[in-house]
Scaffold this motif. Structure first.
Motif, PDB file in Angstrom:
ATOM      1  N   GLY A   1      12.055 -36.516  23.334  1.00 55.95           N
ATOM      2  CA  GLY A   1      10.999 -36.384  22.341  1.00 55.95           C
ATOM      3  C   GLY A   1      11.531 -36.098  20.950  1.00 55.95           C
ATOM      4  N   SER A   2      10.646 -36.117  19.995  1.00 60.44           N
ATOM      5  CA  SER A   2      10.955 -35.711  18.624  1.00 60.44           C
ATOM      6  C   SER A   2      10.138 -34.458  18.332  1.00 60.44           C
ATOM      7  CB  SER A   2      10.626 -36.821  17.627  1.00 60.44           C
ATOM      8  OG  SER A   2       9.244 -37.142  17.672  1.00 60.44           O
ATOM      9  N   PHE A   3      10.750 -33.509  17.631  1.00 56.15           N
ATOM     10  CA  PHE A   3      10.139 -32.195  17.440  1.00 56.15           C
ATOM     11  C   PHE A   3      10.254 -31.776  15.973  1.00 56.15           C
ATOM     12  CE2 PHE A   3      12.098 -32.697  21.526  1.00 56.15           C
ATOM     13  CZ  PHE A   3      11.184 -32.223  22.436  1.00 56.15           C
ATOM     14  N   ALA A   4       9.320 -30.956  15.554  1.00 54.65           N
ATOM     15  CA  ALA A   4       9.366 -30.366  14.224  1.00 54.65           C
ATOM     16  C   ALA A   4       8.804 -28.957  14.311  1.00 54.65           C
ATOM     17  CB  ALA A   4       8.570 -31.188  13.217  1.00 54.65           C
ATOM     18  N   ALA A   5       9.325 -28.072  13.468  1.00 56.68           N
ATOM     19  CA  ALA A   5       8.829 -26.696  13.420  1.00 56.68           C
ATOM     20  C   ALA A   5       9.252 -26.075  12.098  1.00 56.68           C
ATOM     21  CB  ALA A   5       9.348 -25.872  14.600  1.00 56.68           C
ATOM     22  N   GLU A   6       8.669 -24.939  11.802  1.00 57.92           N
ATOM     23  CA  GLU A   6       8.985 -24.211  10.575  1.00 57.92           C
ATOM     24  C   GLU A   6       9.740 -22.933  10.920  1.00 57.92           C
ATOM     25  OE1 GLU A   6       6.354 -21.639   7.475  1.00 57.92           O
ATOM     26  OE2 GLU A   6       5.758 -23.738   7.714  1.00 57.92           O
ATOM     27  N   VAL A   7      10.898 -22.742  10.297  1.00 58.33           N
ATOM     28  CA  VAL A   7      11.693 -21.536  10.517  1.00 58.33           C
ATOM     29  C   VAL A   7      11.159 -20.429   9.610  1.00 58.33           C
ATOM     30  CG1 VAL A   7      14.007 -20.519  10.470  1.00 58.33           C
ATOM     31  CG2 VAL A   7      13.706 -22.934  11.072  1.00 58.33           C
ATOM     32  N   THR A   8      10.826 -19.295  10.181  1.00 61.30           N
ATOM     33  CA  THR A   8      10.294 -18.187   9.379  1.00 61.30           C
ATOM     34  C   THR A   8      11.390 -17.616   8.479  1.00 61.30           C
ATOM     35  OG1 THR A   8      10.776 -16.639  11.185  1.00 61.30           O
ATOM     36  CG2 THR A   8       8.562 -17.598  11.085  1.00 61.30           C
ATOM     37  N   PRO A   9      10.998 -16.973   7.361  1.00 58.54           N
ATOM     38  CA  PRO A   9      12.007 -16.454   6.421  1.00 58.54           C
ATOM     39  C   PRO A   9      13.000 -15.490   7.041  1.00 58.54           C
ATOM     40  CG  PRO A   9       9.836 -16.478   5.389  1.00 58.54           C
ATOM     41  CD  PRO A   9       9.627 -16.836   6.829  1.00 58.54           C
ATOM     42  N   ASP A  10      12.592 -14.740   8.071  1.00 56.16           N
ATOM     43  CA  ASP A  10      13.534 -13.819   8.697  1.00 56.16           C
ATOM     44  C   ASP A  10      14.421 -14.495   9.730  1.00 56.16           C
ATOM     45  OD1 ASP A  10      11.790 -14.274  10.779  1.00 56.16           O
ATOM     46  OD2 ASP A  10      11.117 -12.202  10.981  1.00 56.16           O
ATOM     47  N   GLY A  11      14.196 -15.792   9.975  1.00 62.77           N
ATOM     48  CA  GLY A  11      15.037 -16.532  10.897  1.00 62.77           C
ATOM     49  C   GLY A  11      14.836 -16.166  12.350  1.00 62.77           C
ATOM     50  N   ARG A  12      13.737 -15.528  12.691  1.00 59.30           N
ATOM     51  CA  ARG A  12      13.528 -15.061  14.060  1.00 59.30           C
ATOM     52  C   ARG A  12      12.581 -15.944  14.868  1.00 59.30           C
ATOM     53  NH1 ARG A  12      15.048  -9.816  14.940  1.00 59.30           N
ATOM     54  NH2 ARG A  12      14.868 -10.486  17.120  1.00 59.30           N
ATOM     55  N   GLN A  13      11.787 -16.780  14.184  1.00 60.09           N
ATOM     56  CA  GLN A  13      10.794 -17.567  14.915  1.00 60.09           C
ATOM     57  C   GLN A  13      10.740 -19.011  14.410  1.00 60.09           C
ATOM     58  OE1 GLN A  13       7.077 -15.367  16.321  1.00 60.09           O
ATOM     59  NE2 GLN A  13       7.455 -14.357  14.345  1.00 60.09           N
ATOM     60  N   LEU A  14      10.344 -19.889  15.305  1.00 60.99           N
ATOM     61  CA  LEU A  14      10.019 -21.276  14.987  1.00 60.99           C
ATOM     62  C   LEU A  14       8.524 -21.432  15.226  1.00 60.99           C
ATOM     63  CD1 LEU A  14      12.971 -23.022  16.894  1.00 60.99           C
ATOM     64  CD2 LEU A  14      12.916 -22.254  14.513  1.00 60.99           C
TER      65      LEU A  14
END
Length: 210
Positions: free
Chosen positions: A174-187
């Motif tokens: 598959g192809s995936f996209a997500a946003e990395v939070t500013p603290d780098g702890r979550q997608l």
């Protein structure tokens, strides 16, 4: 005893004094002139020195694991800016990302699946990554999907492309996209879909934390 000879009045052999009041005055005048010149010209010379372009010095630019020596200029500044972006980028290879609130359009849950990045390489504007998903559905392992990814440090967007799956008959890449939070702890706000030329996968949404 005989008489002492008369003192000679000839002064031709006596040392002559060269330093007198006239000389002292002359030296004082010269020093005064030099001081005046320095006080006037000094600031002018200093301002010129500060505004004069300096000769470029050598700098080192990283290209993967290789460092190239080149003069500092626009190219080096761009590379330096890119390096600064990388330095502020979170190391996405640390730890394991665990999926939550992850379901496809058929209602199948993929919670507790994991994503592990094994390699992170700095590139202009972000980093390239390699790794794999270990897909689990209702706590049962379904298979492995090997992926490549790119993280854009300007937009904080993560893009992932599946490369192959094991077993191939149970999982579609598959192809995936997500946003990395500013603290780098979550997608967060993740989505996935199909890739051209491969078995169609069921679209879905996903999130992950580490």
């Amino acid at each position: 005893m005989g008489k002492k000879p008369p003192k000679s009045t000839d002064t031709s052999n006596k040392p002559r004094r060269w330093f007198g009041e006239g000389h002292a005055a002359l030296i004082a005048a010269v020093l005064g002139v030099l001081s005046a010149v320095i006080s006037v010209a000094g600031p002018i010379v200093w301002d010129y020195y500060k505004s004069e372009p300096k000769l470029p010095i050598k700098g080192y630019v990283a290209d993967g694991d290789v460092f190239h020596q080149q003069p500092i200029g626009n190219q080096f500044q761009l590379a330096n800016n890119a390096a600064a972006d990388v330095r502020t980028t979170h190391n996405l290879t640390l730890g394991v990302w665990t999926l939550f609130d992850s379901t496809d359009d058929e209602g199948t849950e993929w919670n507790n699946s994991t994503l592990k990045f094994t390699k992170q390489v700095p590139v202009e504007g972000g980093v390239d990554l390699e790794g794999f998903f270990e897909w689990r559905s209702y706590d049962q392992t379904v298979g492995i999907e090997y992926v490549r990814a790119h993280f854009d440090t300007r937009t904080h967007q993560l893009f992932i492309e599946g490369q192959r799956t094991e077993p191939a008959d149970r999982l579609a890449v598959g192809s995936f996209a997500a946003e990395v939070t500013p603290d780098g702890r979550q997608l967060l706000k993740g989505t996935w879909g199909s890739t051209p030329g491969n078995l169609a996968s069921v679209p879905g949404v996903w999130n992950a934390r580490r």
